[in-house]
Design a protein around this motif. Structure first.
Motif, PDB file in Angstrom:
ATOM      1  N   ALA A 165     -10.378  37.455  73.837  1.00  0.00           N
ATOM      2  CA  ALA A 165      -9.808  37.875  72.553  1.00  0.00           C
ATOM      3  C   ALA A 165      -9.470  36.672  71.677  1.00  0.00           C
ATOM      4  O   ALA A 165      -9.693  36.693  70.458  1.00  0.00           O
ATOM      5  CB  ALA A 165      -8.552  38.718  72.794  1.00  0.00           C
ATOM      6  N   THR A 166      -8.976  35.595  72.286  1.00  0.00           N
ATOM      7  CA  THR A 166      -8.621  34.404  71.521  1.00  0.00           C
ATOM      8  C   THR A 166      -9.865  33.700  70.991  1.00  0.00           C
ATOM      9  O   THR A 166      -9.876  33.229  69.842  1.00  0.00           O
ATOM     10  CB  THR A 166      -7.793  33.440  72.392  1.00  0.00           C
ATOM     11  N   LEU A 167     -10.908  33.624  71.799  1.00  0.00           N
ATOM     12  CA  LEU A 167     -12.145  33.010  71.331  1.00  0.00           C
ATOM     13  C   LEU A 167     -12.749  33.800  70.169  1.00  0.00           C
ATOM     14  O   LEU A 167     -13.258  33.228  69.207  1.00  0.00           O
ATOM     15  CB  LEU A 167     -13.150  32.913  72.481  1.00  0.00           C
ATOM     16  N   PHE A 168     -12.681  35.122  70.264  1.00  0.00           N
ATOM     17  CA  PHE A 168     -13.153  35.950  69.150  1.00  0.00           C
ATOM     18  C   PHE A 168     -12.337  35.682  67.896  1.00  0.00           C
ATOM     19  O   PHE A 168     -12.883  35.517  66.797  1.00  0.00           O
ATOM     20  CB  PHE A 168     -13.074  37.432  69.534  1.00  0.00           C
ATOM     21  N   ASN A 169     -11.013  35.656  68.044  1.00  0.00           N
ATOM     22  CA  ASN A 169     -10.151  35.416  66.890  1.00  0.00           C
ATOM     23  C   ASN A 169     -10.320  34.007  66.331  1.00  0.00           C
ATOM     24  O   ASN A 169     -10.117  33.787  65.135  1.00  0.00           O
ATOM     25  CB  ASN A 169      -8.690  35.651  67.262  1.00  0.00           C
ATOM     26  N   LEU A 170     -10.667  33.059  67.177  1.00  0.00           N
ATOM     27  CA  LEU A 170     -10.886  31.703  66.705  1.00  0.00           C
ATOM     28  C   LEU A 170     -12.025  31.669  65.696  1.00  0.00           C
ATOM     29  O   LEU A 170     -11.923  31.030  64.641  1.00  0.00           O
ATOM     30  CB  LEU A 170     -11.194  30.780  67.887  1.00  0.00           C
ATOM     31  N   VAL A 171     -13.107  32.372  66.003  1.00  0.00           N
ATOM     32  CA  VAL A 171     -14.260  32.413  65.099  1.00  0.00           C
ATOM     33  C   VAL A 171     -13.994  33.329  63.909  1.00  0.00           C
ATOM     34  O   VAL A 171     -14.154  32.938  62.750  1.00  0.00           O
ATOM     35  CB  VAL A 171     -15.520  32.877  65.861  1.00  0.00           C
ATOM     36  N   PHE A 172     -13.564  34.558  64.199  1.00  0.00           N
ATOM     37  CA  PHE A 172     -13.353  35.529  63.134  1.00  0.00           C
ATOM     38  C   PHE A 172     -12.173  35.128  62.248  1.00  0.00           C
ATOM     39  O   PHE A 172     -12.216  35.296  61.021  1.00  0.00           O
ATOM     40  CB  PHE A 172     -13.109  36.913  63.734  1.00  0.00           C
ATOM     41  N   GLY A 173     -11.100  34.600  62.856  1.00  0.00           N
ATOM     42  CA  GLY A 173      -9.936  34.200  62.076  1.00  0.00           C
ATOM     43  C   GLY A 173     -10.238  33.045  61.151  1.00  0.00           C
ATOM     44  O   GLY A 173      -9.782  33.021  60.001  1.00  0.00           O
ATOM     45  N   LEU A 174     -11.025  32.083  61.628  1.00  0.00           N
ATOM     46  CA  LEU A 174     -11.415  30.963  60.776  1.00  0.00           C
ATOM     47  C   LEU A 174     -12.283  31.451  59.621  1.00  0.00           C
ATOM     48  O   LEU A 174     -12.092  31.031  58.471  1.00  0.00           O
ATOM     49  CB  LEU A 174     -12.160  29.918  61.603  1.00  0.00           C
TER      50      LEU A 174
END
Length: 273
Positions: A66-75
């Motif tokens: 979930a954090t790796l996904f948010n790292l890309v999507f959040g950026l």
């Protein structure tokens, strides 16, 4: 006479320390002392049981994805909100903070309703063989939903303050867009990204309300560590609950230590660059 910048420094410092001792240190000390009431053999037996280890794997693995996904999507989301102007931008910007304002239990019920087999999204996904509710995928979605704002709100101010002249200089030298992003923009964003990622990961590890409704809570499959500790509390096994919680506390401290180390290195690299 030397004039202090902050009036009432001693008083404000004393209030801060008392607040930290009561709100932060006292619960942590109670947790540690309760876990320490177990002998070493009993403590190890509890924290290394098959069910506990399975919950660690489910929790950490789901939080990592979930954090790796948010790292890309959040950026990407922070980049769009800062660099582009379009209709509905303010609405999207406000919706980023929705997980902060929404009770986690309400978020869990809403996600379960949407991703259940008869839900709006779940029905469409079921037709292609993807089941979300009551699976590890549902846990990841709940974690991603509740932790996304940490990355967006950490990166967004840095992007807003980024000097456009740096990118223009790269373009003048003939660098492409991806080269400018990787060599100019990304190093400047790295400390903020590390901070946001660590906060998002920590939130995912400790999330409870949004997960228990969509997870299914099946031992060895979709049972998270926070739920296992809660079950031990309901069984009045307080030392066992404290022992399980202490493992996650130790993991959180180690993660923060590693993140602070990486942030310090990134800042030194940025300054030298």
């Amino acid at each position: 006479m030397t004039r202090r910048v902050l009036p009432g420094f001693r008083l404000s410092l004393g209030i801060t320390l008392v607040y930290a001792a009561i709100i932060i240190m006292l619960p942590l000390a109670a947790l540690i002392f309760k876990a320490a009431s177990l002998g070493p053999s009993d403590y190890w037996r509890i924290v290394s049981s098959e069910r506990a280890v399975a919950s660690y794997m489910v929790t950490v693995g789901s939080a990592l994805i979930a954090t790796l996904f948010n790292l890309v999507f959040g950026l990407a989301l922070a980049w769009v909100l800062v660099r582009y102007r379009f209709p509905g931008r303010r609405i999207i910007d406000a919706l980023v903070d929705l997980p902060f304002a929404l009770p986690t239990a309400v978020a869990g019920i809403s996600l379960t309703t949407l991703f259940a087999a008869n839900g709006w999204f779940g029905a469409a996904l079921s037709e292609i063989g993807i089941k979300v509710a009551y699976t590890p995928l549902g846990i990841m979605i709940a974690m991603a939903f509740t932790s996304l704002p940490f990355i967006v709100r950490t990166v967004q101010p840095v992007l807003e303050e980024l000097d456009p002249a740096l990118e223009e200089a790269g373009q003048t030298l003939g660098a492409g867009d991806w080269s400018i992003f990787g060599r100019v923009v990304l190093p400047l964003l790295t400390p903020a990204l590390l901070a946001g990622t660590s906060l998002a990961f920590a939130r995912s590890l400790g999330e409870f309300g949004a997960i228990i409704f969509i997870a299914g809570n099946q031992p060895f499959e979709t049972e998270i560590t926070a739920l296992l500790a809660f079950i031990r509390l309901e069984e009045y096994e307080y030392p066992a609950a404290a022992a399980i919680a202490s493992v996650m506390l130790l993991a959180a401290f180690l993660m923060l230590a590693v993140t602070n180390f990486l942030q310090a290195r990134a800042l030194r690299y940025t300054v030298k660059g």
